[in-house]
Design a protein around this motif. Structure first.
Motif, PDB file in Angstrom:
ATOM      1  N   ILE A   5      71.039 121.663  72.716  1.00 34.36           N
ATOM      2  CA  ILE A   5      69.660 121.158  73.532  1.00 34.36           C
ATOM      3  C   ILE A   5      69.506 122.239  74.786  1.00 34.36           C
ATOM      4  CG2 ILE A   5      71.108 119.875  75.067  1.00 34.36           C
ATOM      5  CD1 ILE A   5      68.734 117.820  74.965  1.00 34.36           C
ATOM      6  N   GLU A   6      68.309 122.670  74.999  1.00 33.58           N
ATOM      7  CA  GLU A   6      67.950 123.296  76.088  1.00 33.58           C
ATOM      8  C   GLU A   6      67.570 122.758  77.143  1.00 33.58           C
ATOM      9  OE1 GLU A   6      65.463 126.735  74.780  1.00 33.58           O
ATOM     10  OE2 GLU A   6      67.258 127.871  74.342  1.00 33.58           O
ATOM     11  N   LEU A   7      67.819 122.657  78.347  1.00 33.00           N
ATOM     12  CA  LEU A   7      67.267 121.799  79.646  1.00 33.00           C
ATOM     13  C   LEU A   7      67.137 122.652  80.912  1.00 33.00           C
ATOM     14  CD1 LEU A   7      69.999 118.897  79.479  1.00 33.00           C
ATOM     15  CD2 LEU A   7      67.841 118.866  78.644  1.00 33.00           C
ATOM     16  N   THR A   8      66.232 122.457  81.514  1.00 33.70           N
ATOM     17  CA  THR A   8      66.211 123.297  82.823  1.00 33.70           C
ATOM     18  C   THR A   8      67.192 122.543  83.863  1.00 33.70           C
ATOM     19  OG1 THR A   8      63.684 123.699  82.508  1.00 33.70           O
ATOM     20  CG2 THR A   8      64.754 123.744  84.856  1.00 33.70           C
ATOM     21  N   TRP A   9      68.173 123.237  84.190  1.00 31.48           N
ATOM     22  CA  TRP A   9      69.186 122.643  84.800  1.00 31.48           C
ATOM     23  C   TRP A   9      69.852 123.913  85.748  1.00 31.48           C
ATOM     24  CZ3 TRP A   9      74.441 123.552  85.231  1.00 31.48           C
ATOM     25  CH2 TRP A   9      75.169 122.741  86.296  1.00 31.48           C
ATOM     26  N   GLY A  10      70.302 123.610  86.677  1.00 27.74           N
ATOM     27  CA  GLY A  10      71.184 124.568  87.582  1.00 27.74           C
ATOM     28  C   GLY A  10      70.240 125.917  87.960  1.00 27.74           C
ATOM     29  N   SER A  11      70.550 126.925  87.548  1.00 25.19           N
ATOM     30  CA  SER A  11      69.798 128.270  87.774  1.00 25.19           C
ATOM     31  C   SER A  11      68.441 128.584  86.863  1.00 25.19           C
ATOM     32  CB  SER A  11      70.570 129.443  87.886  1.00 25.19           C
ATOM     33  OG  SER A  11      71.151 129.583  86.394  1.00 25.19           O
ATOM     34  N   ARG A  62      81.035 116.943  85.361  1.00 28.46           N
ATOM     35  CA  ARG A  62      81.179 118.323  85.548  1.00 28.46           C
ATOM     36  C   ARG A  62      81.661 118.936  84.368  1.00 28.46           C
ATOM     37  NH1 ARG A  62      83.687 122.806  87.216  1.00 28.46           N
ATOM     38  NH2 ARG A  62      83.138 123.848  89.071  1.00 28.46           N
ATOM     39  N   ASP A  63      82.569 118.376  83.751  1.00 31.58           N
ATOM     40  CA  ASP A  63      83.060 118.866  82.391  1.00 31.58           C
ATOM     41  C   ASP A  63      82.079 118.717  81.251  1.00 31.58           C
ATOM     42  OD1 ASP A  63      85.697 119.541  83.316  1.00 31.58           O
ATOM     43  OD2 ASP A  63      86.840 117.456  82.830  1.00 31.58           O
ATOM     44  N   ILE A  64      81.465 117.894  80.997  1.00 35.44           N
ATOM     45  CA  ILE A  64      80.337 117.582  80.087  1.00 35.44           C
ATOM     46  C   ILE A  64      79.436 118.911  80.258  1.00 35.44           C
ATOM     47  CG2 ILE A  64      78.317 116.276  79.549  1.00 35.44           C
ATOM     48  CD1 ILE A  64      79.869 113.687  80.349  1.00 35.44           C
ATOM     49  N   LEU A  65      78.978 118.961  81.490  1.00 34.71           N
ATOM     50  CA  LEU A  65      78.052 120.427  81.658  1.00 34.71           C
ATOM     51  C   LEU A  65      78.723 121.556  81.450  1.00 34.71           C
ATOM     52  CD1 LEU A  65      76.175 118.609  84.742  1.00 34.71           C
ATOM     53  CD2 LEU A  65      75.164 118.770  82.319  1.00 34.71           C
ATOM     54  N   ARG A  66      79.873 121.585  82.065  1.00 32.09           N
ATOM     55  CA  ARG A  66      80.439 123.150  81.831  1.00 32.09           C
ATOM     56  C   ARG A  66      80.831 123.334  80.331  1.00 32.09           C
ATOM     57  NH1 ARG A  66      85.649 124.188  81.081  1.00 32.09           N
ATOM     58  NH2 ARG A  66      86.208 122.188  81.558  1.00 32.09           N
ATOM     59  N   ILE A  67      81.491 122.317  79.554  1.00 32.18           N
ATOM     60  CA  ILE A  67      81.816 122.486  78.266  1.00 32.18           C
ATOM     61  C   ILE A  67      80.339 122.876  77.308  1.00 32.18           C
ATOM     62  CG2 ILE A  67      82.809 121.613  76.367  1.00 32.18           C
ATOM     63  CD1 ILE A  67      84.910 120.173  78.158  1.00 32.18           C
ATOM     64  N   GLY A  68      79.567 121.856  77.883  1.00 32.80           N
ATOM     65  CA  GLY A  68      78.237 122.150  76.999  1.00 32.80           C
ATOM     66  C   GLY A  68      77.706 123.633  77.202  1.00 32.80           C
ATOM     67  N   GLU A  94      72.798 113.489  90.662  1.00 32.77           N
ATOM     68  CA  GLU A  94      71.716 114.352  90.353  1.00 32.77           C
ATOM     69  C   GLU A  94      72.010 114.937  88.758  1.00 32.77           C
ATOM     70  OE1 GLU A  94      70.971 117.532  92.901  1.00 32.77           O
ATOM     71  OE2 GLU A  94      70.523 116.375  94.610  1.00 32.77           O
ATOM     72  N   HIS A  95      73.180 114.788  88.582  1.00 32.52           N
ATOM     73  CA  HIS A  95      73.554 115.429  87.063  1.00 32.52           C
ATOM     74  C   HIS A  95      73.833 114.448  86.085  1.00 32.52           C
ATOM     75  CE1 HIS A  95      73.749 118.887  89.513  1.00 32.52           C
ATOM     76  NE2 HIS A  95      74.627 118.270  90.546  1.00 32.52           N
ATOM     77  N   VAL A  96      73.617 112.961  86.174  1.00 32.79           N
ATOM     78  CA  VAL A  96      73.781 112.225  85.305  1.00 32.79           C
ATOM     79  C   VAL A  96      72.783 112.248  84.174  1.00 32.79           C
ATOM     80  CG1 VAL A  96      73.810 109.780  84.864  1.00 32.79           C
ATOM     81  CG2 VAL A  96      74.867 110.539  86.861  1.00 32.79           C
ATOM     82  N   LYS A  97      71.476 112.513  84.437  1.00 38.95           N
ATOM     83  CA  LYS A  97      70.450 112.705  83.466  1.00 38.95           C
ATOM     84  C   LYS A  97      70.858 113.864  82.200  1.00 38.95           C
ATOM     85  CE  LYS A  97      66.679 109.670  85.136  1.00 38.95           C
ATOM     86  NZ  LYS A  97      65.406 109.689  85.481  1.00 38.95           N
ATOM     87  N   PRO A  98      71.002 115.046  82.827  1.00 38.43           N
ATOM     88  CA  PRO A  98      71.270 115.863  82.322  1.00 38.43           C
ATOM     89  C   PRO A  98      72.553 115.886  81.322  1.00 38.43           C
ATOM     90  CG  PRO A  98      70.816 116.770  84.609  1.00 38.43           C
ATOM     91  CD  PRO A  98      70.962 115.505  84.497  1.00 38.43           C
ATOM     92  N   ALA A  99      73.716 115.512  81.963  1.00 37.51           N
ATOM     93  CA  ALA A  99      74.809 115.172  81.224  1.00 37.51           C
ATOM     94  C   ALA A  99      74.765 114.181  79.993  1.00 37.51           C
ATOM     95  CB  ALA A  99      76.134 114.680  82.199  1.00 37.51           C
TER      96      ALA A  99
END
Length: 134
Positions: A5-11, A62-68, A94-99
């Protein structure tokens, strides 16, 4: 089992992917913390439910996003920097929906684009079936 999946997140626009290897790494990290304190072990669907209830540990998010990110092709060092800049200094919720989107993409595939194949399947074509044409 693999979902990108591609998401606008972080930078900016980020590619995330969860396949079997990413699920194994996530399960290992998540459950290592729980074993250390005698908490019940969790599987991916338990994490989905925790995310939906907004009752997830910050390190799990954090792990979900980093590993993803790593699964999506980002170098581990760059993923660490992205997490440091975009996750560590912000409120975890703030990171629940993207994760959740990243984890679900791995479990069931990315969400269908609005008006995509699913919409076409549900809309009957009157030319294809004369019994429903006016």
């Amino acid at each position: 089992m693999s979902g990108s999946i591609e998401l606008t997140w972080g930078s900016g626009l980020q590619s995330f992917k969860f396949g079997l290897g990413q699920f194994r790494a996530l399960q290992e990290n998540v459950n290592r913390r729980r074993l250390a304190i005698g908490a019940p072990l969790l599987g991916p669907m338990d994490l989905v439910e925790a995310l939906k209830a907004r009752n997830v540990w910050p390190d799990d998010l954090r792990d979900i996003l980093r590993i993803g990110l790593i699964g999506g092709g980002m170098a581990p060092r760059d993923a660490h920097l992205e997490m440091t800049q975009s996750f560590d200094e912000t409120p975890p919720l703030e990171h629940v929906k993207p994760a959740l989107a990243v984890l679900l993409a791995g479990l069931v595939g990315p969400p269908a684009a609005e008006g995509g194949d699913e919409a076409k399947k549900k809309t009957p074509d009157p030319k294809a079936d004369p019994s429903i044409s006016p």
